[in-house]
Design an enzyme around this catalytic site. Sequence first.
Site, PDB file in Angstrom:
ATOM      1  N   ASP A   1      11.328  43.963  17.614  1.00 60.47           N
ATOM      2  CA  ASP A   1      10.739  42.776  18.254  1.00 60.47           C
ATOM      3  C   ASP A   1       9.260  42.638  17.902  1.00 60.47           C
ATOM      4  O   ASP A   1       8.528  41.896  18.546  1.00 60.47           O
ATOM      5  CB  ASP A   1      10.919  42.907  19.783  1.00 60.47           C
ATOM      6  CG  ASP A   1      10.572  41.635  20.532  1.00 60.47           C
ATOM      7  OD1 ASP A   1      10.571  40.560  19.904  1.00 60.47           O
ATOM      8  OD2 ASP A   1      10.290  41.729  21.737  1.00 60.47           O
TER       9      ASP A   1
ATOM     10  N   HIS B   1      15.993  40.702  21.664  1.00 61.53           N
ATOM     11  CA  HIS B   1      16.261  39.725  22.728  1.00 61.53           C
ATOM     12  C   HIS B   1      16.699  38.376  22.159  1.00 61.53           C
ATOM     13  O   HIS B   1      16.302  37.990  21.065  1.00 61.53           O
ATOM     14  CB  HIS B   1      15.076  39.588  23.680  1.00 61.53           C
ATOM     15  CG  HIS B   1      13.808  39.059  23.079  1.00 61.53           C
ATOM     16  ND1 HIS B   1      13.524  37.718  23.028  1.00 61.53           N
ATOM     17  CD2 HIS B   1      12.741  39.692  22.530  1.00 61.53           C
ATOM     18  CE1 HIS B   1      12.334  37.546  22.483  1.00 61.53           C
ATOM     19  NE2 HIS B   1      11.836  38.735  22.150  1.00 61.53           N
TER      20      HIS B   1
ATOM     21  N   ASP C   1      11.122  35.433  16.724  1.00 57.73           N
ATOM     22  CA  ASP C   1      10.971  36.239  17.934  1.00 57.73           C
ATOM     23  C   ASP C   1      12.035  35.779  18.919  1.00 57.73           C
ATOM     24  O   ASP C   1      11.840  34.803  19.616  1.00 57.73           O
ATOM     25  CB  ASP C   1       9.556  36.045  18.489  1.00 57.73           C
ATOM     26  CG  ASP C   1       9.322  36.787  19.772  1.00 57.73           C
ATOM     27  OD1 ASP C   1      10.141  37.639  20.118  1.00 57.73           O
ATOM     28  OD2 ASP C   1       8.310  36.502  20.439  1.00 57.73           O
TER      29      ASP C   1
ATOM     30  N   GLU D   1      13.736  38.076  27.852  1.00 56.82           N
ATOM     31  CA  GLU D   1      12.588  38.943  27.598  1.00 56.82           C
ATOM     32  C   GLU D   1      11.287  38.183  27.779  1.00 56.82           C
ATOM     33  O   GLU D   1      10.308  38.696  28.300  1.00 56.82           O
ATOM     34  CB  GLU D   1      12.672  39.499  26.173  1.00 56.82           C
ATOM     35  CG  GLU D   1      11.669  40.610  25.871  1.00 56.82           C
ATOM     36  CD  GLU D   1      10.350  40.113  25.277  1.00 56.82           C
ATOM     37  OE1 GLU D   1       9.436  40.935  25.121  1.00 56.82           O
ATOM     38  OE2 GLU D   1      10.212  38.912  24.974  1.00 56.82           O
ATOM     39  N   GLU D   2      11.277  36.927  27.325  1.00 56.65           N
ATOM     40  CA  GLU D   2      10.035  36.151  27.317  1.00 56.65           C
ATOM     41  C   GLU D   2       9.544  35.791  28.719  1.00 56.65           C
ATOM     42  O   GLU D   2       8.402  35.393  28.884  1.00 56.65           O
ATOM     43  CB  GLU D   2      10.212  34.866  26.486  1.00 56.65           C
ATOM     44  CG  GLU D   2      10.571  35.109  25.025  1.00 56.65           C
ATOM     45  CD  GLU D   2       9.421  35.687  24.202  1.00 56.65           C
ATOM     46  OE1 GLU D   2       8.333  35.916  24.766  1.00 56.65           O
ATOM     47  OE2 GLU D   2       9.635  35.917  23.006  1.00 56.65           O
TER      48      GLU D   2
ATOM     49  N   ASP E   1      16.466  35.310  23.826  1.00 54.88           N
ATOM     50  CA  ASP E   1      15.748  34.105  24.259  1.00 54.88           C
ATOM     51  C   ASP E   1      14.505  33.862  23.415  1.00 54.88           C
ATOM     52  O   ASP E   1      14.022  34.745  22.709  1.00 54.88           O
ATOM     53  CB  ASP E   1      15.355  34.219  25.734  1.00 54.88           C
ATOM     54  CG  ASP E   1      14.392  35.372  26.001  1.00 54.88           C
ATOM     55  OD1 ASP E   1      14.584  36.458  25.432  1.00 54.88           O
ATOM     56  OD2 ASP E   1      13.430  35.170  26.766  1.00 54.88           O
TER      57      ASP E   1
ATOM     58  N   HIS F   1       5.915  32.316  19.003  1.00 55.65           N
ATOM     59  CA  HIS F   1       5.816  31.446  20.182  1.00 55.65           C
ATOM     60  C   HIS F   1       5.320  30.038  19.890  1.00 55.65           C
ATOM     61  O   HIS F   1       5.064  29.291  20.826  1.00 55.65           O
ATOM     62  CB  HIS F   1       4.916  32.055  21.289  1.00 55.65           C
ATOM     63  CG  HIS F   1       5.496  33.308  21.872  1.00 55.65           C
ATOM     64  ND1 HIS F   1       5.034  33.854  23.038  1.00 55.65           N
ATOM     65  CD2 HIS F   1       6.498  34.113  21.452  1.00 55.65           C
ATOM     66  CE1 HIS F   1       5.722  34.955  23.305  1.00 55.65           C
ATOM     67  NE2 HIS F   1       6.619  35.130  22.350  1.00 55.65           N
TER      68      HIS F   1
HETATM   69 ZN   LIG Z   1       9.906  39.059  21.280  1.00 55.27          ZN
END
Ligand SMILES: [Zn+2]
Length: 409
Positions: free
Chosen positions: A199, A79, A142, A176-177, A81, A381
């Site tokens: 991921d 992903h 990520d 995705e997030e 984002d 994150h």
């Molecule tokens: Zn991810």
Amino acid sequence: MKKVNERFLEYVKVDTKSDETTRVTPSTKGQLELGKILEKELKEIGLEDVHVDEFGYVYGTLKSNSDKKDIPTIGFISHMDTAPDMSGKNVNPQIVENYDGGVLVLNEELNIKLDPKELPELKNYIGKTLITTDGTTLLGADDKAGISEIITAMEYLINHPEIKHGDIKIGFTPDEEIGEGADHFNVKEFNADFAYTVDGGPLGELEFENFNAAGAKVIIVGRNVHPGSAKGKMINSALIAHEFLNLLPLDEVPEKTENYEGFSFLLGIEGSVEKTEMSFIIRDFFENEFERRKEEFKKAAEKLNDIYGKDIVKVEIKEQYRNMKEKIEPVMHIIEVAKKAMEMAEVVPEIKPIRGGTDGARLSFMGLPTPNMFTGGENFHGRYEYIAIESMEKAVETIINIVKLYGEQ
Ligand SMILES: [Zn+2]
């Protein structure tokens, strides 16, 4: 050929933080910007059918170079984002060569550091080259690490035509997030037999089990009367909420569970005498336990309604996602091959359940069985996110080995 870390350092420059409030796909412009960069790059390395669709998804195909007709079509997905709760703007990666196992100061002023006392996994990286943040943003490993690894593996395969393979499909998704990465994924056009999301976290991670998930809303309606003359008349919804909570298993909450244990999680509570609302999420790996947990909510409501009156307590349960295990088990070879591919790259496979959901879980129920493999990143994150270049290289090797193993079968 570009190196995997060179690609990565380019992609993290683009701010692709997703935003669930915009209600459009992709949710932010930065994702489209990265999508265009990736489209160009996929074309340059020689993939076919490369395009960005109306929702910002990037697709491409590496065509088969084998005479064999029975090689399965494999997909690789990541992903674009980054997490909405942390800035992804002006990411300023720091490179630490030959990490010595000590404290790494990321930001003197803000006193942000990577300290092995707090992050003991840092000891696994002694002697490696780390890419960290400067302490003010996330890094974006990520899942820009996953994107870099997939593209680098594809370029390697194109430059090594002696490796025979079937059709390989690439998909880079937005949002995705915020839980929407699978929403517009075109499984039919993608047309792979199975796929891997790249991921996951640290080296060796391989996941094909995730929670069954539901959200629950509990709405309690009370009756307010002057407290001086309330006897037998007042119904205090806030106190009934308290009783409701006591009817749920007190130890089955996130802070007291791990591994395969499920839970219900009180996200928030808002109320007064007249009305109290509680919102929960319910999570469990096992279907029967998941049903039991939902049933407990209904029973608690029934019990309280018997005491206080019909329809005082209402429970609304909404299904969210399901454990992909049942969709992976019929095609377990995709796990076995991934394990073997890791071992060939001298990576020890670490199979563990995901205490959450993935886009792969949703894709699996949309007809595309999709387990999740590692990118190599740690502490996703937030500002403590980092990744070792050596781990990224192992991910590239693992992807190449998966392709190789299916081509040789
Ligand atoms: Zn991810």
